[in-house]
Design a protein around this motif. Structure first.
Motif, PDB file in Angstrom:
ATOM      1  N   ALA A 226      15.542  52.600  35.524  1.00  0.00           N
ATOM      2  CA  ALA A 226      16.220  52.005  36.907  1.00  0.00           C
ATOM      3  C   ALA A 226      17.119  50.886  36.290  1.00  0.00           C
ATOM      4  CB  ALA A 226      15.542  51.863  37.978  1.00  0.00           C
ATOM      5  N   GLY A 227      16.501  50.010  35.311  1.00  0.00           N
ATOM      6  CA  GLY A 227      17.324  48.943  35.095  1.00  0.00           C
ATOM      7  C   GLY A 227      16.556  47.525  35.048  1.00  0.00           C
ATOM      8  N   PRO A 228      17.274  46.532  35.082  1.00  0.00           N
ATOM      9  CA  PRO A 228      16.511  45.200  35.417  1.00  0.00           C
ATOM     10  C   PRO A 228      15.918  44.999  36.831  1.00  0.00           C
ATOM     11  CG  PRO A 228      19.015  44.984  35.382  1.00  0.00           C
ATOM     12  CD  PRO A 228      18.700  46.342  35.021  1.00  0.00           C
ATOM     13  N   LEU A 229      15.401  43.950  37.012  1.00  0.00           N
ATOM     14  CA  LEU A 229      14.533  43.384  38.223  1.00  0.00           C
ATOM     15  C   LEU A 229      15.291  43.889  39.440  1.00  0.00           C
ATOM     16  CD1 LEU A 229      11.897  42.901  39.418  1.00  0.00           C
ATOM     17  CD2 LEU A 229      12.565  40.470  39.207  1.00  0.00           C
ATOM     18  N   ARG A 230      16.363  43.139  39.680  1.00  0.00           N
ATOM     19  CA  ARG A 230      17.110  43.230  41.093  1.00  0.00           C
ATOM     20  C   ARG A 230      17.843  44.722  41.093  1.00  0.00           C
ATOM     21  NH1 ARG A 230      22.190  39.311  42.522  1.00  0.00           N
ATOM     22  NH2 ARG A 230      23.217  40.717  41.067  1.00  0.00           N
ATOM     23  N   ASN A 231      18.622  45.216  40.254  1.00  0.00           N
ATOM     24  CA  ASN A 231      19.272  46.313  40.202  1.00  0.00           C
ATOM     25  C   ASN A 231      18.355  47.338  40.220  1.00  0.00           C
ATOM     26  OD1 ASN A 231      21.942  47.823  40.268  1.00  0.00           O
ATOM     27  ND2 ASN A 231      21.280  48.583  38.375  1.00  0.00           N
ATOM     28  N   GLY A 232      17.377  47.365  39.580  1.00  0.00           N
ATOM     29  CA  GLY A 232      16.494  48.456  39.322  1.00  0.00           C
ATOM     30  C   GLY A 232      15.588  48.598  40.417  1.00  0.00           C
ATOM     31  N   THR A 233      15.217  47.364  41.156  1.00  0.00           N
ATOM     32  CA  THR A 233      14.562  47.671  42.447  1.00  0.00           C
ATOM     33  C   THR A 233      15.359  48.283  43.455  1.00  0.00           C
ATOM     34  OG1 THR A 233      13.265  45.651  42.108  1.00  0.00           O
ATOM     35  CG2 THR A 233      13.498  46.056  44.305  1.00  0.00           C
ATOM     36  N   ILE A 234      16.780  47.876  43.546  1.00  0.00           N
ATOM     37  CA  ILE A 234      17.541  48.606  44.715  1.00  0.00           C
ATOM     38  C   ILE A 234      17.738  50.091  44.367  1.00  0.00           C
ATOM     39  CG2 ILE A 234      20.290  48.445  45.311  1.00  0.00           C
ATOM     40  CD1 ILE A 234      20.211  45.597  44.863  1.00  0.00           C
ATOM     41  N   LYS A 235      17.917  50.482  43.177  1.00  0.00           N
ATOM     42  CA  LYS A 235      18.012  51.925  42.782  1.00  0.00           C
ATOM     43  C   LYS A 235      16.694  52.558  43.272  1.00  0.00           C
ATOM     44  CE  LYS A 235      19.977  53.503  39.099  1.00  0.00           C
ATOM     45  NZ  LYS A 235      20.226  53.643  37.761  1.00  0.00           N
ATOM     46  N   SER A 236      15.608  51.985  42.702  1.00  0.00           N
ATOM     47  CA  SER A 236      14.171  52.634  43.233  1.00  0.00           C
ATOM     48  C   SER A 236      14.149  52.679  44.665  1.00  0.00           C
ATOM     49  CB  SER A 236      13.277  51.734  42.647  1.00  0.00           C
ATOM     50  OG  SER A 236      13.203  51.934  41.015  1.00  0.00           O
ATOM     51  N   ALA A 237      14.468  51.344  45.542  1.00  0.00           N
ATOM     52  CA  ALA A 237      14.348  51.509  46.943  1.00  0.00           C
ATOM     53  C   ALA A 237      15.115  52.767  47.462  1.00  0.00           C
ATOM     54  CB  ALA A 237      14.722  50.218  47.564  1.00  0.00           C
ATOM     55  N   ILE A 238      16.547  52.951  47.201  1.00  0.00           N
ATOM     56  CA  ILE A 238      17.174  53.981  47.659  1.00  0.00           C
ATOM     57  C   ILE A 238      16.667  55.310  47.253  1.00  0.00           C
ATOM     58  CG2 ILE A 238      19.222  55.161  47.429  1.00  0.00           C
ATOM     59  CD1 ILE A 238      20.666  52.278  46.626  1.00  0.00           C
ATOM     60  N   GLY A 239      16.346  55.635  45.756  1.00  0.00           N
ATOM     61  CA  GLY A 239      15.713  56.923  45.571  1.00  0.00           C
ATOM     62  C   GLY A 239      14.315  57.222  46.194  1.00  0.00           C
ATOM     63  N   LEU A 240      13.366  56.165  45.924  1.00  0.00           N
ATOM     64  CA  LEU A 240      12.121  56.655  46.440  1.00  0.00           C
ATOM     65  C   LEU A 240      12.016  56.361  47.736  1.00  0.00           C
ATOM     66  CD1 LEU A 240      10.178  54.774  43.515  1.00  0.00           C
ATOM     67  CD2 LEU A 240      10.986  57.032  43.764  1.00  0.00           C
ATOM     68  N   GLY A 241      12.759  55.370  48.215  1.00  0.00           N
ATOM     69  CA  GLY A 241      12.736  55.522  49.873  1.00  0.00           C
ATOM     70  C   GLY A 241      13.109  56.476  50.295  1.00  0.00           C
ATOM     71  N   ASN A 242      14.098  57.436  50.223  1.00  0.00           N
ATOM     72  CA  ASN A 242      14.529  58.579  50.751  1.00  0.00           C
ATOM     73  C   ASN A 242      13.455  59.542  50.630  1.00  0.00           C
ATOM     74  OD1 ASN A 242      17.395  59.231  51.505  1.00  0.00           O
ATOM     75  ND2 ASN A 242      17.701  57.676  49.987  1.00  0.00           N
ATOM     76  N   LEU A 243      13.031  59.728  49.120  1.00  0.00           N
ATOM     77  CA  LEU A 243      11.848  60.682  49.240  1.00  0.00           C
ATOM     78  C   LEU A 243      10.711  60.317  49.967  1.00  0.00           C
ATOM     79  CD1 LEU A 243      12.209  60.918  45.221  1.00  0.00           C
ATOM     80  CD2 LEU A 243      12.751  62.683  46.878  1.00  0.00           C
ATOM     81  N   LEU A 244      10.145  59.213  49.744  1.00  0.00           N
ATOM     82  CA  LEU A 244       9.220  58.803  50.931  1.00  0.00           C
ATOM     83  C   LEU A 244       9.129  59.017  52.154  1.00  0.00           C
ATOM     84  CD1 LEU A 244       8.027  55.558  48.633  1.00  0.00           C
ATOM     85  CD2 LEU A 244       6.774  57.852  48.798  1.00  0.00           C
ATOM     86  N   TRP A 245      10.307  58.758  52.765  1.00  0.00           N
ATOM     87  CA  TRP A 245      10.647  58.829  54.184  1.00  0.00           C
ATOM     88  C   TRP A 245      10.767  60.433  54.455  1.00  0.00           C
ATOM     89  CZ3 TRP A 245      14.555  54.974  56.607  1.00  0.00           C
ATOM     90  CH2 TRP A 245      14.468  55.096  57.935  1.00  0.00           C
ATOM     91  N   ALA A 246      10.856  61.374  53.247  1.00  0.00           N
ATOM     92  CA  ALA A 246      11.181  62.630  53.584  1.00  0.00           C
ATOM     93  C   ALA A 246       9.478  63.395  53.508  1.00  0.00           C
ATOM     94  CB  ALA A 246      11.957  63.254  52.816  1.00  0.00           C
ATOM     95  N   GLY A 247       8.709  62.245  53.239  1.00  0.00           N
ATOM     96  CA  GLY A 247       7.272  62.719  52.826  1.00  0.00           C
ATOM     97  C   GLY A 247       6.840  63.303  51.568  1.00  0.00           C
ATOM     98  N   ILE A 248       7.855  62.935  50.618  1.00  0.00           N
ATOM     99  CA  ILE A 248       7.692  63.390  49.279  1.00  0.00           C
ATOM    100  C   ILE A 248       7.107  62.647  48.322  1.00  0.00           C
ATOM    101  CG2 ILE A 248       8.896  64.559  47.391  1.00  0.00           C
ATOM    102  CD1 ILE A 248      10.962  65.769  49.265  1.00  0.00           C
ATOM    103  N   GLY A 249       6.255  62.696  47.707  1.00  0.00           N
ATOM    104  CA  GLY A 249       5.346  61.686  46.582  1.00  0.00           C
ATOM    105  C   GLY A 249       4.074  61.479  46.888  1.00  0.00           C
ATOM    106  N   ASP A 250       3.081  61.441  45.867  1.00  0.00           N
ATOM    107  CA  ASP A 250       1.721  61.410  45.971  1.00  0.00           C
ATOM    108  C   ASP A 250       1.590  60.142  45.105  1.00  0.00           C
ATOM    109  OD1 ASP A 250       1.076  63.775  47.454  1.00  0.00           O
ATOM    110  OD2 ASP A 250       2.215  64.629  46.093  1.00  0.00           O
ATOM    111  N   THR A 251       2.398  59.947  44.067  1.00  0.00           N
ATOM    112  CA  THR A 251       2.038  58.644  43.177  1.00  0.00           C
ATOM    113  C   THR A 251       3.301  58.184  42.714  1.00  0.00           C
ATOM    114  OG1 THR A 251       0.798  57.738  41.362  1.00  0.00           O
ATOM    115  CG2 THR A 251       1.709  59.924  41.051  1.00  0.00           C
ATOM    116  N   VAL A 252       3.427  56.750  42.630  1.00  0.00           N
ATOM    117  CA  VAL A 252       4.704  56.036  42.346  1.00  0.00           C
ATOM    118  C   VAL A 252       4.702  55.319  41.246  1.00  0.00           C
ATOM    119  CG1 VAL A 252       6.359  54.599  43.502  1.00  0.00           C
ATOM    120  CG2 VAL A 252       5.284  55.993  45.032  1.00  0.00           C
TER     121      VAL A 252
END
Length: 376
Positions: A226-252
């Motif tokens: 995902a990249g460095p701390l700030r940018n990687g956190t943002i990318k992860s928040a967008i991608g994983l946030g979408n999946l988790l909100w949709a109920g997808i994901g058992d380990t992160v």
């Protein structure tokens, strides 16, 4: 016909006191990674990976302990050579969390890792070798009682799939994952989870969404590289946030070019934001403005550092003025709202409790938070 307004219905009729906050998790079967359950109704686990040389047992264990302290449920270590798998036995014995052995290219390392006591073997089908070699790894996992992760990566898809699809795409990633899942199932092995990661957020979400509909195994989710701390956190928040909100994901796993401890922190923050896991102090703070009665940004930074050791879930509001301060404090365990003349109001359990001078606020708030955490 029911003419009642939704607000007239009881929480039980609505199914939740705040139905707009409900996340319906995808139903998956459960597997065990060592002593940690993944999938089913188990809490979504957070994991990271060491970046030390695995054969350096002391250095690797120091990093694993730091990850444990940050809240890691599972830790992965890379096993690129014989020296690493030889060291793995000592690492497994000393670790308090399950250890996943990361295997690339050399299938024999997977067999050695299973023998050394790894809780899980992570293989990348695109570079582990032939189907026959994958079968040998499956047999080792069965023999030594460890689970497996099929780790599909957009950057290392099989040659035939790249020729078929022309580029990494959701269809290619899901086809790779299902092909290898079928190999495991053909050998009556079902203790596996799957990941289909990409550095592209859109590709990642599309691949996981398609895979979630195609198979019932647990899913390990992450935006890879995902990249460095700030940018990687943002990318992860967008991608994983979408999946988790949709109920997808058992380990992160949040993949950051940063201290692995930061991955654990971001992972828990993501889950806390969605109400899926609760650990540590959730600090609610305003961005500050000219109305602030004290230096909000500096205060929050110091409190975040001073309260990092608290694992029990609780909330703290730090608001610079009385515009939103009392309202935010109403829903937090401990709160402080800036006032005038160098002092503010402390709230406990949502109610105003006592005034506090700005000069001693940090030490006092830390004491209040620690005292509340001790009661939980």
């Amino acid at each position: 016909m029911d003419s009642h307004h939704p607000s007239d219905r009881t929480p039980s009729e609505l199914g939740h006191v705040r139905p707009w906050r409900m996340i319906q998790r995808r139903k998956s079967r459960q597997i065990m990674v060592g002593k940690v359950a993944v999938g089913g109704d188990a809490p979504i686990t957070v994991q990271s990976m060491t970046n030390t040389k695995t054969h350096d047992v002391e250095g690797t264990m120091a990093q694993i302990r730091a990850l444990e302290e940050a809240g890691a449920d599972i830790v992965r270590v890379s096993c690129p050579d014989v020296e690493s798998t030889q060291a793995l036995k000592a690492i497994v014995q000393q670790s308090n969390v399950p250890i996943v052995a990361d295997i690339h290219f050399h299938y024999k390392r997977a067999i050695e890792a299973a023998q050394a006591g790894a809780a899980c073997l992570r293989i990348n089908p695109g570079n582990i070798g032939s189907a026959a070699r994958v079968r040998e790894v499956v047999q080792a996992a069965k023999d030594y009682g460890c689970s497996m992760r099929i780790g599909v990566n957009a950057g290392s898809l099989e040659k035939d799939l790249m020729e078929k699809y022309g580029e990494p795409c959701p269809e290619a990633m899901v086809e790779s994952a299902l092909f290898h899942a079928n190999i495991l199932r053909d050998h009556d092995f079902h203790e596996f989870k799957i990941s289909v990661k990409a550095s592209d957020v859109f590709l990642t979400v599309a691949a996981y969404t398609a895979l979630a509909d195609a198979i019932d195994c647990p899913l390990h989710i992450g935006v890879t590289e995902a990249g460095p701390l700030r940018n990687g956190t943002i990318k992860s928040a967008i991608g994983l946030g979408n999946l988790l909100w949709a109920g997808i994901g058992d380990t992160v796993r949040v993949s950051l070019a940063a201290d692995p401890v930061e991955e654990i922190k971001v992972g828990f923050d993501l889950l806390k934001s969605l109400g899926l896991r609760h650990r540590g102090v959730n600090i609610i703070a305003c961005p500050s403005c000219a109305r602030q009665g004290f230096n909000v940004i500096d205060t929050v930074a110091k409190l975040e550092e001073r309260l990092a050791h608290i694992a029990k879930p609780m909330s703290l509001s730090i608001i610079g003025c009385v515009v939103n301060g009392p309202g935010e404090a109403l829903y937090t365990d401990v709160g402080f709202t800036g006032g005038g003349a160098g002092s503010g109001m402390v709230y406990l359990g949502g109610k105003p409790d006592h005034k506090l001078s700005n000069d001693g606020m940090i030490d006092h708030i830390v004491e209040l938070v620690e005292a509340h955490a001790a009661k939980l």
